[in-house]
Design a protein around this motif. Structure first.
Motif, PDB file in Angstrom:
ATOM      1  N   SER A 221     -62.929  24.191  70.815  1.00  0.00           N
ATOM      2  CA  SER A 221     -63.718  25.594  71.340  1.00  0.00           C
ATOM      3  C   SER A 221     -62.864  26.816  71.598  1.00  0.00           C
ATOM      4  CB  SER A 221     -64.082  25.014  72.863  1.00  0.00           C
ATOM      5  OG  SER A 221     -63.008  24.799  73.652  1.00  0.00           O
TER       6      SER A 221
ATOM      7  N   TYR B 255     -69.042  30.765  69.640  1.00  0.00           N
ATOM      8  CA  TYR B 255     -70.169  30.167  70.162  1.00  0.00           C
ATOM      9  C   TYR B 255     -71.281  30.086  69.192  1.00  0.00           C
ATOM     10  CZ  TYR B 255     -73.900  29.857  73.465  1.00  0.00           C
ATOM     11  OH  TYR B 255     -75.006  29.280  74.167  1.00  0.00           O
TER      12      TYR B 255
ATOM     13  N   ASP C 188     -73.282  26.981  68.650  1.00  0.00           N
ATOM     14  CA  ASP C 188     -74.662  26.660  69.057  1.00  0.00           C
ATOM     15  C   ASP C 188     -75.772  26.363  67.767  1.00  0.00           C
ATOM     16  OD1 ASP C 188     -76.876  27.217  71.329  1.00  0.00           O
ATOM     17  OD2 ASP C 188     -77.315  28.748  69.786  1.00  0.00           O
TER      18      ASP C 188
END
Length: 360
Positions: free
Chosen positions: A99, A104, A108
């Motif tokens: 991460s 993101y 996603d």
């Protein structure tokens, strides 16, 4: 075989069926290389059964040459969509990813399009990379040799009137001529009062008699980095500079005496900076002790009160860089690289640093 062993070490450390590495627009070249040997852009899916490299036509030939043993998928469209399709087709269970290294937006899109059980992890490849294999240590030693050769050649010709930029350019040129693929990071050359700025960018400031001259350099060779700082005196040094230098040198020595497997990075940091504080320089500390070095010039473990809880292990490669920075006068930083051994540590950098050397 070397890269296969790295993949096996990673899979043994994580709770996932496949691990995803994304290197797009230079987002994570180090982990991509560590797990595959591939130098281009793409997505790597590492599993016990197979390792799949997803890349595009720009890197098709590079992939054929560098990773002939991997399953290679050459895509024509967008990476996230193609990766999601493969994850869905392969029906993987848990899909791990770092991460800290994947955006993101990308994560996603993968979660939405693949339907897979995506598991965010902090940075498991970086954790595995902290302990170096013998082949990695040899590459780091070769990088150190290139770096030290370049510094020695340049310092022979340093004279008053030369600018910081001229010296920085000369160092980069000499590293490349000695075999480096390039510098490991932008070279820092700081003269006089500029040496009190830990990350000074070289400018047109000329050298003058009485200056401190700080040179922080590193080479990149076969993917691996080196990192070293030396401070010189332009002409004979004054007592103020000599006392600062002696204190920083004693702090570096104390750090080396403290290092052994099982010690935390923060405890080594504390031992070194206790020396600096005891000498009366507590207000002139600008950063903490050091970091690991490998495929990245700054990697784990950290030798710092912040994120410094990691216990040292044999064959970790560390850069120790205590420093004192006196605004308006100058700074002293002595940075050396060491290898953690079974009982203590081995000094890897050999460029003279036991005294403040005069140049110019």
């Amino acid at each position: 075989m070397y890269f296969e062993q790295n993949r096996d070490k990673l899979l043994a450390q994580i709770d996932a069926d496949v691990f995803m590495v994304v290197n797009l627009e230079d987002s994570d070249p180090s982990c991509m290389y560590y797990l595959s040997g591939f130098s281009g852009e793409g997505v790597l899916l590492v599993s016990a059964g197979d390792t799949v490299l997803i890349t595009d036509r720009r890197y098709a030939e590079t992939a054929r040459r560098e990773v002939p043993g991997l399953t290679r998928v050459i895509i024509e469209t967008e990476y996230a969509a193609e990766t999601a399709d493969i994850l869905r087709q392969q029906n993987y269970g848990r899909v791990g990813f770092a991460s800290k290294r994947i955006s993101y937006w990308f994560a996603d899109k993968i979660i939405t399009a693949s339907g897979a059980d995506i598991v965010p992890m902090a940075d498991p490849v970086a954790m595995v990379r902290m302990v170096k294999a013998p082949a990695e240590i040899e590459k780091i030693k070769a990088s150190i040799q290139v770096m030290e050769t370049a510094l020695g050649r340049v310092m022979e010709h340093v004279r008053t009137g030369m600018t910081e930029k001229e010296i920085a350019w000369a160092l980069e040129r000499e590293m490349c001529e000695a075999g480096a693929t390039g510098p490991a990071f932008p070279v820092i050359v700081a003269a006089g009062e500029n040496s009190a700025l830990p990350h000074h960018q070289p400018g047109n400031r000329p050298l003058r008699n009485g200056d401190l001259l700080l040179c922080d350099i590193g080479a990149r060779l076969d993917g691996y980095c080196s990192d070293m700082t030396r401070v010189f005196s332009v002409g004979p040094p004054g007592e103020r500079a000599k006392q600062m230098y002696k204190t920083v040198l004693n702090a570096r020595r104390k750090a080396m005496e403290t290092i052994r497997p099982g010690r935390s990075g923060c405890s080594v940091d504390a031992a070194a900076f206790d020396v600096i504080i005891a000498a009366g320089y507590e207000g002139l500390i600008a950063h903490r002790l050091g970091h690991g070095v490998g495929l990245e010039v700054h990697e784990g473990p950290r030798l710092s009160p912040v994120n410094g809880e990691t216990r040292l292990m044999e064959n970790m490669i560390l850069a120790l860089e205590p420093g004192i920075y006196d605004p308006g006068f100058g700074g002293i930083r002595i940075e050396d690289m060491v290898r953690v051994t079974r009982t203590c540590c081995e000094l890897l950098t050999g460029y003279p640093g036991e005294e403040l050397i005069c140049v110019g």
